[in-house]
Write an enzyme that holds these catalytic residues in place. Structure first.
Site, PDB file in Angstrom:
ATOM      1  N   SER A   1       0.818  -1.204   0.000  1.00  0.00           N
ATOM      2  CA  SER A   1       0.000   0.000   0.000  1.00  0.00           C
ATOM      3  C   SER A   1       0.855   1.258   0.000  1.00  0.00           C
ATOM      4  O   SER A   1       0.339   2.351  -0.220  1.00  0.00           O
ATOM      5  CB  SER A   1      -0.954   0.011   1.190  1.00  0.00           C
ATOM      6  OG  SER A   1      -0.271  -0.293   2.364  1.00  0.00           O
TER       7      SER A   1
ATOM      8  N   HIS B   1      -3.324  -3.553  -5.776  1.00  0.00           N
ATOM      9  CA  HIS B   1      -3.599  -3.024  -4.440  1.00  0.00           C
ATOM     10  C   HIS B   1      -5.074  -3.141  -4.089  1.00  0.00           C
ATOM     11  O   HIS B   1      -5.907  -2.405  -4.605  1.00  0.00           O
ATOM     12  CB  HIS B   1      -3.139  -1.544  -4.373  1.00  0.00           C
ATOM     13  CG  HIS B   1      -3.294  -0.934  -3.018  1.00  0.00           C
ATOM     14  ND1 HIS B   1      -3.630   0.387  -2.828  1.00  0.00           N
ATOM     15  CD2 HIS B   1      -3.166  -1.469  -1.785  1.00  0.00           C
ATOM     16  CE1 HIS B   1      -3.693   0.630  -1.538  1.00  0.00           C
ATOM     17  NE2 HIS B   1      -3.425  -0.466  -0.880  1.00  0.00           N
TER      18      HIS B   1
ATOM     19  N   GLU C   1      -6.414  -0.976  -7.167  1.00  0.00           N
ATOM     20  CA  GLU C   1      -5.511  -0.084  -7.906  1.00  0.00           C
ATOM     21  C   GLU C   1      -4.469  -0.964  -8.598  1.00  0.00           C
ATOM     22  O   GLU C   1      -3.773  -1.741  -7.933  1.00  0.00           O
ATOM     23  CB  GLU C   1      -4.818   0.901  -6.950  1.00  0.00           C
ATOM     24  CG  GLU C   1      -5.768   1.912  -6.335  1.00  0.00           C
ATOM     25  CD  GLU C   1      -5.077   2.858  -5.346  1.00  0.00           C
ATOM     26  OE1 GLU C   1      -5.605   3.944  -5.118  1.00  0.00           O
ATOM     27  OE2 GLU C   1      -4.011   2.508  -4.796  1.00  0.00           O
TER      28      GLU C   1
ATOM     29  N   ASN D   1      -4.813   6.746  -1.197  1.00  0.00           N
ATOM     30  CA  ASN D   1      -4.140   7.225   0.007  1.00  0.00           C
ATOM     31  C   ASN D   1      -3.537   8.607  -0.185  1.00  0.00           C
ATOM     32  O   ASN D   1      -3.253   9.311   0.767  1.00  0.00           O
ATOM     33  CB  ASN D   1      -3.064   6.244   0.461  1.00  0.00           C
ATOM     34  CG  ASN D   1      -3.674   5.110   1.257  1.00  0.00           C
ATOM     35  OD1 ASN D   1      -4.773   5.247   1.810  1.00  0.00           O
ATOM     36  ND2 ASN D   1      -2.996   3.978   1.292  1.00  0.00           N
TER      37      ASN D   1
HETATM   38  P1  NAI Z   1      -0.686  -9.138   8.201  1.00  0.00           P
HETATM   39  O1  NAI Z   1       0.344  -8.818   9.209  1.00  0.00           O
HETATM   40  O2  NAI Z   1      -2.094  -9.409   8.636  1.00  0.00           O
HETATM   41  O3  NAI Z   1      -0.208 -10.436   7.373  1.00  0.00           O
HETATM   42  C1  NAI Z   1       1.066 -10.589   6.828  1.00  0.00           C
HETATM   43  C2  NAI Z   1       1.371 -12.091   6.764  1.00  0.00           C
HETATM   44  O4  NAI Z   1       2.554 -12.268   5.987  1.00  0.00           O
HETATM   45  C3  NAI Z   1       1.626 -12.717   8.111  1.00  0.00           C
HETATM   46  O5  NAI Z   1       0.838 -13.874   8.265  1.00  0.00           O
HETATM   47  C4  NAI Z   1       3.127 -13.048   8.087  1.00  0.00           C
HETATM   48  O6  NAI Z   1       3.441 -14.224   8.816  1.00  0.00           O
HETATM   49  C5  NAI Z   1       3.369 -13.239   6.616  1.00  0.00           C
HETATM   50  N1  NAI Z   1       4.753 -13.019   6.184  1.00  0.00           N
HETATM   51  C6  NAI Z   1       5.594 -12.041   6.592  1.00  0.00           C
HETATM   52  N2  NAI Z   1       6.763 -12.136   5.917  1.00  0.00           N
HETATM   53  C7  NAI Z   1       6.634 -13.180   5.044  1.00  0.00           C
HETATM   54  C8  NAI Z   1       7.475 -13.754   4.046  1.00  0.00           C
HETATM   55  N3  NAI Z   1       8.705 -13.278   3.822  1.00  0.00           N
HETATM   56  N4  NAI Z   1       7.002 -14.791   3.327  1.00  0.00           N
HETATM   57  C9  NAI Z   1       5.761 -15.299   3.553  1.00  0.00           C
HETATM   58  N5  NAI Z   1       4.920 -14.790   4.495  1.00  0.00           N
HETATM   59  C10 NAI Z   1       5.351 -13.744   5.215  1.00  0.00           C
HETATM   60  O7  NAI Z   1      -0.621  -7.976   7.125  1.00  0.00           O
HETATM   61  P2  NAI Z   1      -1.771  -7.425   6.143  1.00  0.00           P
HETATM   62  O8  NAI Z   1      -2.524  -6.363   6.829  1.00  0.00           O
HETATM   63  O9  NAI Z   1      -2.490  -8.587   5.568  1.00  0.00           O
HETATM   64  O10 NAI Z   1      -0.890  -6.701   5.025  1.00  0.00           O
HETATM   65  C11 NAI Z   1      -0.168  -7.410   4.070  1.00  0.00           C
HETATM   66  C12 NAI Z   1       0.256  -6.481   2.952  1.00  0.00           C
HETATM   67  O11 NAI Z   1      -0.902  -5.859   2.383  1.00  0.00           O
HETATM   68  C13 NAI Z   1       1.182  -5.345   3.367  1.00  0.00           C
HETATM   69  O12 NAI Z   1       2.060  -5.081   2.306  1.00  0.00           O
HETATM   70  C14 NAI Z   1       0.207  -4.186   3.550  1.00  0.00           C
HETATM   71  O13 NAI Z   1       0.816  -2.930   3.400  1.00  0.00           O
HETATM   72  C15 NAI Z   1      -0.771  -4.450   2.419  1.00  0.00           C
HETATM   73  N6  NAI Z   1      -2.086  -3.848   2.603  1.00  0.00           N
HETATM   74  C16 NAI Z   1      -2.708  -3.877   3.830  1.00  0.00           C
HETATM   75  C17 NAI Z   1      -3.982  -3.318   3.978  1.00  0.00           C
HETATM   76  C18 NAI Z   1      -4.672  -3.356   5.304  1.00  0.00           C
HETATM   77  O14 NAI Z   1      -5.670  -2.638   5.478  1.00  0.00           O
HETATM   78  N7  NAI Z   1      -4.225  -4.160   6.249  1.00  0.00           N
HETATM   79  C19 NAI Z   1      -4.673  -2.669   2.847  1.00  0.00           C
HETATM   80  C20 NAI Z   1      -3.966  -2.766   1.593  1.00  0.00           C
HETATM   81  C21 NAI Z   1      -2.707  -3.312   1.508  1.00  0.00           C
END
Ligand code: NAI
Length: 500
Positions: free
Chosen positions: A124, A145, A157, A195
């Protein structure tokens, strides 16, 4: 790369967090075989069980059948290592928001998957161009995105970095459509579309709070009356001030500290004090109570037997004329359509819709002693309407009486340029105009993105049409003249009157 089709292709989702599992769900729902990988071995089965529970609830509510849920879940398969997914045609990455970790993951994937496999990132805030740096085939990396919660939010996006192949972006655009989403193209620039363009929604309210122009509950009520689902203060309390502040700060830093994106001291103090909003029990408001009721405005008596004249022409003047006529029991309002201002005149008092100038300045420019300025009219009948006055002591009470007689709930605020709604909308338009000029998105893309990504009641270019180009520019110029600095400088795209 020639035309690519990803429909029905096997997909690997990396990261089984809130976003990754949402993406896996919509892909499986659209019929894809979905593999899911996470570095925490227990994360995928746990996330799949959680998904099964939430889908079971939909079956109970009659929104999905048990068979379709079973079929959907059967298409999602956890994998223990990335090499188990070497055959996929698309990888969607939703791991931790860290450039080095994302780069490392995609470099590792390039050694496993075929040369045709498309690599998508759900980042994001990180540059897609930067994530692609170091890849053997950077042209196949694209931003996809999604918004949270993925199954409900319609927007995707599709973000192109400097090296992204247009066919790859188009394949992801088409795929998002096949998944039931509305895709919008964006260029990889800080904040992408949503954003970035949303920053003034928070920033203008924070600026008004800093100069004590209004209370949080007033600002929220005024922006809700403009059609927004949530006011900025309650929305920041919901998002969490830490999260909202860090997005603002990252857009500010990524723009080389362009002062248009300067974060707010008001919000930093909340973050420093641990007043993070709903999740900590207190932000602008205390929870569970939430926003207090608005204080009632002091409403005076209307002078008897007075003449009402509606000045100016256009939608607002017509709406005011209809309201005056209703107040007069159906008698048509007197009109002065050639006036160079829009508003009403009652008992010699002019109430003018803001053109951005504060009331004191209007009074000075028009050689008047008493003047009232009011904001954009609310979109709902009986809605709140901000006003500010200059002049004799009884002007605020008389102004409130006039606005109330016309069917509005008057909210007195400080004499700030552009008041609340006009100022906020003009700044959203200004940011969107910059984004269009810089090739980040089209006007249609900006409108769709803001309506679907953050549920705005209209797109920025819809507001430009409604308020009129001249008025938007006039509000921005008044803000710029008052605050002097980069923040309110009028977008060159708007200055040109760029409606080509
Ligand atoms: P989250 O923390 O809920 O989940 C991330 C997951 O990725 C975790 O289960 C973690 O164990 C795993 N992980 C971390 N490093 C890893 C690797 N090297 N290989 C495999 N798995 C790995 O995070 P969330 O909120 O789901 O965000 C994920 C991505 O999406 C980020 O880039 C975030 O910026 C983006 N994003 C998040 C939004 C939100 O509202 N939470 C909205 C839009 C995008």
């Amino acid at each position: 790369m020639s035309t690519l089709k990803l429909n029905q292709a096997p997909v690997l989702v990396v990261g089984a967090g809130i976003m990754g599992m949402g993406i896996a769900q919509v892909a499986a729902q659209a019929g894809h075989a979905v593999l899911v990988y996470d570095t925490r071995a227990e994360a995928v089965p746990q996330a799949k069980q959680k998904l099964a529970d939430s889908l079971a609830a939909l079956v109970t509510k009659g929104k999905m059948t048990a068979d379709s849920v079973q079929a959907l879940l059967a298409r999602i398969t956890p994998v223990a290592q990335l090499s188990d997914a070497a055959h996929v045609s698309l990888v969607v990455e939703a791991i931790v928001e860290n450039l080095a970790v994302k780069r490392g993951l995609f470099q590792e994937l390039e050694g496993l998957v075929s040369e045709q496999c498309v690599l998508a990132t759900n980042t994001s805030s990180i540059s897609v161009t930067a994530i692609a740096n170091g890849l053997k085939h950077p042209q196949r990396l694209v931003g996809m995105h999604f918004f949270n919660p993925v199954p409900l939010m319609k927007l995707v996006e599709v973000v192109s970095g400097l090296q992204t192949d247009a066919h790859v972006a188009q394949a992801i655009f088409d795929l998002a459509g096949a998944w039931g989403k509305t895709a919008v193209y964006a260029r990889s620039t800080p904040g992408f579309i949503v954003n970035r363009i949303a920053r003034p929604y928070y920033a203008e309210t924070l600026a008004l709070l800093q100069e004590q122009a209004a209370q949080p509950a007033q600002l929220d009520a005024l922006l809700r009356a403009a059609g927004f689902r949530m006011g900025p203060c309650e929305l920041m309390d919901l998002i969490g001030h830490d999260t909202n502040f860090s997005v603002t700060q990252s857009v500010f830093e990524a723009n080389f500290f362009d002062r248009r994106f300067t974060p707010s001291l008001v919000q930093r103090e909340l973050v420093d004090g641990g007043l993070l909003g709903r999740k900590s029990g207190r932000g602008f408001y205390s929870y569970p109570e939430g926003a207090p009721a608005l204080p009632a405005a002091n409403v005076g008596a209307l002078p008897a037997q007075t003449q009402w004249v509606v000045h100016g022409s256009g939608t607002t003047a017509d709406a005011l004329a209809a309201a005056v006529s209703q107040h007069l029991g159906g008698k048509p309002a007197s009109r002065a359509p050639s006036s160079d201002w829009v508003g009403v005149e009652v008992a010699g008092l002019q109430l003018r819709q803001t053109d951005g100038r504060p009331a004191w300045q209007v009074a000075q420019d028009a050689a008047l002693k008493d003047v009232v300025v009011f904001d954009e009219l609310p979109t709902v009948a009986g809605g709140v309407l901000a006003f500010a006055c200059v002049g004799r002591a009884d002007v605020p009470e008389l102004a409130a009486a006039v606005l109330q007689a016309l069917g509005f709930a008057p909210v007195p605020v400080a004499d700030a340029p552009g008041l609340v709604v006009a100022r906020t909308l003009a700044m959203l338009v200004n940011e969107a105009a910059d984004a269009v000029q810089q090739g980040v998105c089209t006007t249609e893309g900006a409108n769709a993105a803001m309506k679907l990504g953050v549920n705005y009641p209209a797109g920025p270019f819809d507001w430009l049409d409604r308020m009129g180009h001249a008025r938007v520019v006039s509000v921005l110029r008044a803000l710029d003249a008052c605050y002097k600095g980069e923040r309110y400088r009028v977008s060159p795209w708007l200055q040109r009157g760029a409606l080509a």
